[in-house]
Design an enzyme around this catalytic site. Structure first.
Site, PDB file in Angstrom:
ATOM      1  N   LEU A   1       1.564  -1.687   0.260  1.00 23.24           N
ATOM      2  CA  LEU A   1       0.102  -0.080   0.002  1.00 23.24           C
ATOM      3  C   LEU A   1       1.177   1.330   0.184  1.00 23.24           C
ATOM      4  O   LEU A   1       0.477   2.157  -0.393  1.00 23.24           O
ATOM      5  CB  LEU A   1      -1.103   0.368   1.094  1.00 23.24           C
ATOM      6  CG  LEU A   1      -2.036  -0.227   1.049  1.00 23.24           C
ATOM      7  CD1 LEU A   1      -2.764  -0.690   2.626  1.00 23.24           C
ATOM      8  CD2 LEU A   1      -3.155  -1.291  -0.576  1.00 23.24           C
TER       9      LEU A   1
ATOM     10  N   ARG B   1      -3.484  -3.518  21.634  1.00 23.43           N
ATOM     11  CA  ARG B   1      -3.174  -4.654  21.619  1.00 23.43           C
ATOM     12  C   ARG B   1      -1.748  -4.586  22.589  1.00 23.43           C
ATOM     13  O   ARG B   1      -1.747  -6.469  23.095  1.00 23.43           O
ATOM     14  CB  ARG B   1      -2.980  -4.576  20.180  1.00 23.43           C
ATOM     15  CG  ARG B   1      -3.559  -5.068  19.731  1.00 23.43           C
ATOM     16  CD  ARG B   1      -2.906  -5.165  17.505  1.00 23.43           C
ATOM     17  NE  ARG B   1      -4.192  -5.043  16.901  1.00 23.43           N
ATOM     18  CZ  ARG B   1      -4.352  -5.027  15.408  1.00 23.43           C
ATOM     19  NH1 ARG B   1      -3.001  -4.147  14.940  1.00 23.43           N
ATOM     20  NH2 ARG B   1      -5.369  -4.941  15.009  1.00 23.43           N
TER      21      ARG B   1
ATOM     22  N   ARG C   1       1.622   0.507  17.969  1.00 23.94           N
ATOM     23  CA  ARG C   1       0.134   0.405  16.760  1.00 23.94           C
ATOM     24  C   ARG C   1      -1.473  -0.117  17.611  1.00 23.94           C
ATOM     25  O   ARG C   1      -2.070  -0.972  17.928  1.00 23.94           O
ATOM     26  CB  ARG C   1       0.432  -0.148  16.141  1.00 23.94           C
ATOM     27  CG  ARG C   1      -0.543  -0.092  14.471  1.00 23.94           C
ATOM     28  CD  ARG C   1      -0.343  -0.278  13.161  1.00 23.94           C
ATOM     29  NE  ARG C   1       0.178  -1.675  13.384  1.00 23.94           N
ATOM     30  CZ  ARG C   1      -0.802  -2.931  12.989  1.00 23.94           C
ATOM     31  NH1 ARG C   1      -2.505  -2.066  12.093  1.00 23.94           N
ATOM     32  NH2 ARG C   1      -1.508  -4.018  12.726  1.00 23.94           N
TER      33      ARG C   1
ATOM     34  N   GLY D   1       4.228   1.839  -1.144  1.00 25.48           N
ATOM     35  CA  GLY D   1       4.904   1.802  -1.987  1.00 25.48           C
ATOM     36  C   GLY D   1       3.944   2.297  -2.962  1.00 25.48           C
ATOM     37  O   GLY D   1       4.278   3.606  -4.207  1.00 25.48           O
TER      38      GLY D   1
ATOM     39  N   SER E   1      -7.987 -11.503  13.160  1.00 22.41           N
ATOM     40  CA  SER E   1      -8.533  -9.608  13.121  1.00 22.41           C
ATOM     41  C   SER E   1      -9.069  -9.418  14.240  1.00 22.41           C
ATOM     42  O   SER E   1      -9.968 -10.505  14.656  1.00 22.41           O
ATOM     43  CB  SER E   1      -8.827  -9.254  11.789  1.00 22.41           C
ATOM     44  OG  SER E   1      -9.232  -8.159  12.094  1.00 22.41           O
TER      45      SER E   1
HETATM   46  C1  FAD Z   1      -2.038 -11.393   9.063  1.00 26.71           C
HETATM   47  C2  FAD Z   1      -2.738  -8.856   8.598  1.00 26.71           C
HETATM   48  C3  FAD Z   1      -3.277  -8.931   8.617  1.00 26.71           C
HETATM   49  C4  FAD Z   1      -4.095  -7.285   8.879  1.00 26.71           C
HETATM   50  N1  FAD Z   1      -5.105  -6.851   9.228  1.00 26.71           N
HETATM   51  C5  FAD Z   1      -4.681  -4.882   9.427  1.00 26.71           C
HETATM   52  C6  FAD Z   1      -5.390  -4.324   9.206  1.00 26.71           C
HETATM   53  O1  FAD Z   1      -6.635  -4.910   9.169  1.00 26.71           O
HETATM   54  N2  FAD Z   1      -5.443  -3.545   9.440  1.00 26.71           N
HETATM   55  C7  FAD Z   1      -4.716  -2.204   9.739  1.00 26.71           C
HETATM   56  O2  FAD Z   1      -4.527  -1.269   9.681  1.00 26.71           O
HETATM   57  N3  FAD Z   1      -3.266  -3.514   9.954  1.00 26.71           N
HETATM   58  C8  FAD Z   1      -3.159  -4.509   9.053  1.00 26.71           C
HETATM   59  N4  FAD Z   1      -2.019  -5.531   9.579  1.00 26.71           N
HETATM   60  C9  FAD Z   1      -0.558  -4.582   9.103  1.00 26.71           C
HETATM   61  C10 FAD Z   1      -0.682  -3.902   7.791  1.00 26.71           C
HETATM   62  O3  FAD Z   1      -1.130  -5.203   6.981  1.00 26.71           O
HETATM   63  C11 FAD Z   1       0.809  -3.705   7.366  1.00 26.71           C
HETATM   64  O4  FAD Z   1       1.403  -3.008   8.237  1.00 26.71           O
HETATM   65  C12 FAD Z   1       1.049  -3.600   5.615  1.00 26.71           C
HETATM   66  O5  FAD Z   1       0.341  -4.071   4.465  1.00 26.71           O
HETATM   67  C13 FAD Z   1       2.729  -3.139   5.545  1.00 26.71           C
HETATM   68  O6  FAD Z   1       2.043  -2.102   4.237  1.00 26.71           O
HETATM   69  P1  FAD Z   1       3.283  -1.648   3.272  1.00 26.71           P
HETATM   70  O7  FAD Z   1       2.886  -0.906   2.429  1.00 26.71           O
HETATM   71  O8  FAD Z   1       4.348  -0.731   4.476  1.00 26.71           O
HETATM   72  O9  FAD Z   1       4.320  -2.847   3.831  1.00 26.71           O
HETATM   73  P2  FAD Z   1       3.692  -4.601   2.499  1.00 26.71           P
HETATM   74  O10 FAD Z   1       2.552  -4.712   2.295  1.00 26.71           O
HETATM   75  O11 FAD Z   1       5.354  -5.715   3.480  1.00 26.71           O
HETATM   76  O12 FAD Z   1       4.902  -4.451   1.088  1.00 26.71           O
HETATM   77  C14 FAD Z   1       6.091  -4.949   1.143  1.00 26.71           C
HETATM   78  C15 FAD Z   1       6.694  -4.734  -0.415  1.00 26.71           C
HETATM   79  O13 FAD Z   1       8.106  -4.682  -0.558  1.00 26.71           O
HETATM   80  C16 FAD Z   1       8.246  -5.611  -1.206  1.00 26.71           C
HETATM   81  N5  FAD Z   1       9.873  -6.021  -1.120  1.00 26.71           N
HETATM   82  C17 FAD Z   1       9.994  -5.926   0.460  1.00 26.71           C
HETATM   83  N6  FAD Z   1      11.430  -6.305   0.774  1.00 26.71           N
HETATM   84  C18 FAD Z   1      12.516  -5.946   0.126  1.00 26.71           C
HETATM   85  C19 FAD Z   1      12.952  -6.420  -1.377  1.00 26.71           C
HETATM   86  N7  FAD Z   1      14.398  -6.753  -0.677  1.00 26.71           N
HETATM   87  N8  FAD Z   1      13.273  -5.504  -2.081  1.00 26.71           N
HETATM   88  C20 FAD Z   1      12.961  -5.651  -2.922  1.00 26.71           C
HETATM   89  N9  FAD Z   1      11.595  -5.748  -2.586  1.00 26.71           N
HETATM   90  C21 FAD Z   1      10.537  -5.803  -1.490  1.00 26.71           C
HETATM   91  C22 FAD Z   1       7.516  -6.569  -0.956  1.00 26.71           C
HETATM   92  O14 FAD Z   1       7.676  -7.321  -2.323  1.00 26.71           O
HETATM   93  C23 FAD Z   1       5.798  -5.425  -1.135  1.00 26.71           C
HETATM   94  O15 FAD Z   1       5.940  -5.279  -2.472  1.00 26.71           O
HETATM   95  C24 FAD Z   1      -1.763  -6.563   9.258  1.00 26.71           C
HETATM   96  C25 FAD Z   1      -0.912  -7.682   9.310  1.00 26.71           C
HETATM   97  C26 FAD Z   1      -0.634  -8.653   9.115  1.00 26.71           C
HETATM   98  C27 FAD Z   1       0.457  -9.317   9.367  1.00 26.71           C
END
Ligand code: FAD
Length: 672
Positions: free
Chosen positions: A22, A319, A440, A24, A272
């Protein structure tokens, strides 16, 4: 010569975003809207980014139900829930922007649940008494990710234009490179970030890429703990690599443990908080020797321990508190429930949805209930689920800056927002440390990821506009050198033929981190954890690489990720050892109180090489850096100018009622 924000000389002057979750995708979308072409890198196909797993929802104080909720209260509850460790201006910016973000997502086509009148529906989540969480069943993350993915795909078809408006042939606004692993940033002679080195995980080719700026949006590091609710790719490797190159890592020790997951041998699947938001109740039998099935135990013989201790918030205390209570109930009071499969009492409690009409459950929670049924083999519509806390989220991450606006929020478009201490390197999403303090609140992460992206995009565009020289004009030798450095490192990994198994080392790391560095922390035990990390670092130099192949070599990649996980584990454990207080998710029974005098400050960690194969952490109180071309002094002070820190008292009241009665810093409240 000033670099134009247009693409002169028929060169697409791109910036780089690493990560297609989300955070990115939102960053990419905003950059494209500002006319900046982007290279988007992702380890996995963008649509499989970990954001896809998010279940319960996204917070926004829309107040559809007329409860008196507002962004001001959202801000109050977020910083209160986070035990006052978050800088408040970014939180204010996020809370103010939240309703607009949800409306934007709605317009993009996210199938949010709606009320019978057709309005957006909102459910309750932890740490608030309001219905503030918009949701799409229990697959909210997937719906949000797919909606943003569509937006970015649109830009993949749009031509890059030069300064005269002519299309650059073959150059599209977004170039997507999936299955690439980020290895490190490229810095010019002045230390400015001018690109990245990455590895194609199909061909294993290592290549340097130019970018006028780089934004890491690479998610959290849950896999450092072995088993967690996170996806297996969440090793934190990219953040660790940037940290090794000089990026500050902030509040690493603040790790969130979610109260309700399904214990599992491979991973810990989340149930959740929305289950409790919809009325799910946590309990254990009053008699610890009770061997009946949960559904057979009559009401009067159940101990609804969260409701008893926290009458206001009940099952929806934040939490950190809920996890500690569940942990204490099982480990200290030995009240874990009987499991008929293992025929003994396990460290599990009941999460009971059986009193909620099935139709409601199907409409609102089907996604997670299917997961439970599939992996446990029991019908959660008929039986209370058995759950236990699991590592879930990192409040800590790469340190990022912000520029405060006159009304106490953020100056949109300031090149300082989301900027790390390395000029030209930005971070957004779970990988940054900015929005959640020491704990959080549920459903605030999807929000902070999108909000961080909305800030990072304009910030990077402004940074690029102000550059004196584009990364695309930096001598090729700078990139060749960085590429060579990473290629040599990789060759060294391929040549490793020692006796240690990297996966076994990771298992050992995960076990020790999970057992000794999560819900309850003790200094003597943490000392041993740090010793173990050092030993594992030594042993990691003696692994045998599991695969030497030249195609899709995930074995060699894992050796690299393991080394980075060990570096982050040290940051987490040493930060935990240093912080002698209890705050949010960080709890030390020997230091039960929050100590604002000594510890109302950000932990700032800098990487140093240790002895032999070991890493070392240097904690600093301040650091001079160049951000967006300007010299700044970063300090560990926390900006608490909007809500005066006060003790958290979830037992007796809610932050919301405190805010409503003016118990908080009403005199300092800005108009919102
Ligand atoms: C099971 C679960 C349920 C959740 N439910 C909720 C919810 O209901 N509400 C809420 O607010 N939060 C929720 N969270 C937390 C939330 O989902 C995450 O904190 C959030 O989606 C993280 O988004 P992000 O864009 O930071 O990273 P991510 O969605 O983790 O994306 C990371 C990106 O980086 C890329 N990447 C990683 N390492 C590398 C690398 N070395 N080289 C190249 N690319 C790389 C990956 O391919 C990916 O595209 C939940 C978490 C979990 C585990």
């Amino acid at each position: 010569m000033k670099t134009s924000d247009k693409n002169e000389s028929r060169v697409a002057r791109r910036v780089i975003v690493v990560g297609g979750g989300l955070a990115g995708l939102t960053t990419v979308m905003k950059l494209c809207e500002a006319g900046v072409p982007v290279d988007l890198f992702s380890l996995v196909p963008v649509k499989r980014s970990h954001s896809v797993c998010a279940q319960g929802g996204i917070n926004a104080s829309v107040n559809t139900k007329g409860e008196g909720d507002s962004p001001r209260i959202h801000l109050e509850e977020t910083v209160y829930g986070g035990d006052f460790l978050a800088n408040q201006p970014p939180v204010k910016g996020m809370a103010d922007a939240a309703p607009g973000i949800v409306f934007m997502l709605d317009r993009m086509g996210v199938p949010f649940n709606r009320t019978p009148e057709g309005l957006l529906d909102f459910r309750r989540f932890g740490g608030t008494l309001f219905h503030r969480t918009a949701f799409a069943g229990a697959t909210t993350g997937q719906q949000l990710l797919y909606a943003l993915d569509e937006q970015v795909r649109r830009w993949e078809t749009v031509d890059v234009e030069d300064s005269k408006g002519a299309a650059l042939r073959g150059e599209k606004m977004v170039r997507k490179l999936e299955h690439w692993d980020f290895l490190g940033i490229v810095q010019d002679d002045a230390g400015r970030c001018v690109g990245i080195v990455a590895q194609d995980m199909k061909t294993m080719a290592i290549e340097a890429f130019r970018g006028d700026a780089v934004c890491l949006a690479t998610g959290g590091p849950g896999i450092v703990f072995g088993r967690s609710t996170n996806s297996v790719i969440n090793t934190g490797t990219a953040a660790a690599a940037a940290y090794r190159q000089g990026a500050l890592y902030a509040n690493g020790e603040l790790i969130q443990v979610h109260p309700t997951a399904i214990p599992g041998a491979d991973k810990l699947r989340l149930i959740s908080e929305s289950a409790r938001g919809e009325g799910g109740r946590v309990w254990v039998p009053k008699d610890p020797k009770d061997k009946r099935k949960g559904r057979e135990i009559p009401e009067r013989e159940r101990d609804y321990f969260l409701e008893a201790k926290y009458p206001g918030y009940g099952n929806l205390v934040p939490r950190d508190i809920a996890s500690r209570e569940l942990f204490a109930k099982c480990f200290h009071d030995k009240r874990g429930v009987y499991n008929p499969k293992t025929e003994k009492n396990e460290n599990e409690v009941y999460l009971d949805l059986t009193r909620i009409p099935k139709e409601t459950l199907r409409k609102k929670l089907a996604g997670i209930l299917e997961i439970y049924e599939k992996f446990v083999g029991e019908d959660p519509y008929e039986n209370p689920m058995r759950v236990f806390p699991a590592v879930h989220y990192s409040m800590g991450g790469l340190w990022v800056d912000f520029e405060k606006s006159a009304d106490g929020g953020l100056v949109r478009g300031s090149p300082r927002n989301q900027a790390t201490n390395i000029d030209g390197l930005y971070a957004a999403g779970e990988v940054d440390y900015q929005y959640h303090g020491a704990n959080r609140l549920g459903a605030n992460s999807l929000l902070s990821c999108i909000y961080a992206g909305l800030e990072a995009g304009p910030a990077i565009a402004a940074y690029r506009k102000g550059l004196a020289a584009s990364a695309h004009d930096v001598p090729q030798s700078v990139f060749d050198k960085a590429e060579k450095r990473e290629a040599e490192r990789y060759q060294k990994i391929l040549a490793m033929d020692g006796d240690e198994n990297p996966y076994a080392l990771h298992k050992e790391l995960g076990e020790v981190m999970l057992r000794d560095c999560t819900i309850e922390r003790d200094n003597a035990v943490l000392g041993k954890v740090i010793e173990t990390i050092g030993e594992l670092e030594d042993r990691a130099k003696n692994v045998g690489v599991p695969d030497t192949g030249d195609h899709a070599n995930h074995g060699a990649q894992f050796v690299r990720h393991l080394s980075n996980m060990l570096v982050l584990a040290r940051v987490i454990a040493e930060g935990a050892l240093a912080r002698d207080e209890s705050r949010g998710a960080h709890y030390k029974p020997a230091f039960k109180q929050r100590d604002d005098e000594r510890w109302l400050r950000t932990t700032l960690a800098l990487y140093e090489r240790g002895e032999g194969a070991r890493s070392s952490v240097k904690f600093v109180r301040q650091l001079d850096a160049t951000i967006a071309g300007k010299s700044v002094t970063i300090t560990d002070a926390v900006d608490t100018t909007l809500v005066t820190p006060r003790a958290r008292k979830y037992e007796t009241a809610g932050a919301a009622s405190a805010a409503a009665t003016g118990a908080s810093s009403a005199d300092k409240q800005p108009s919102t």
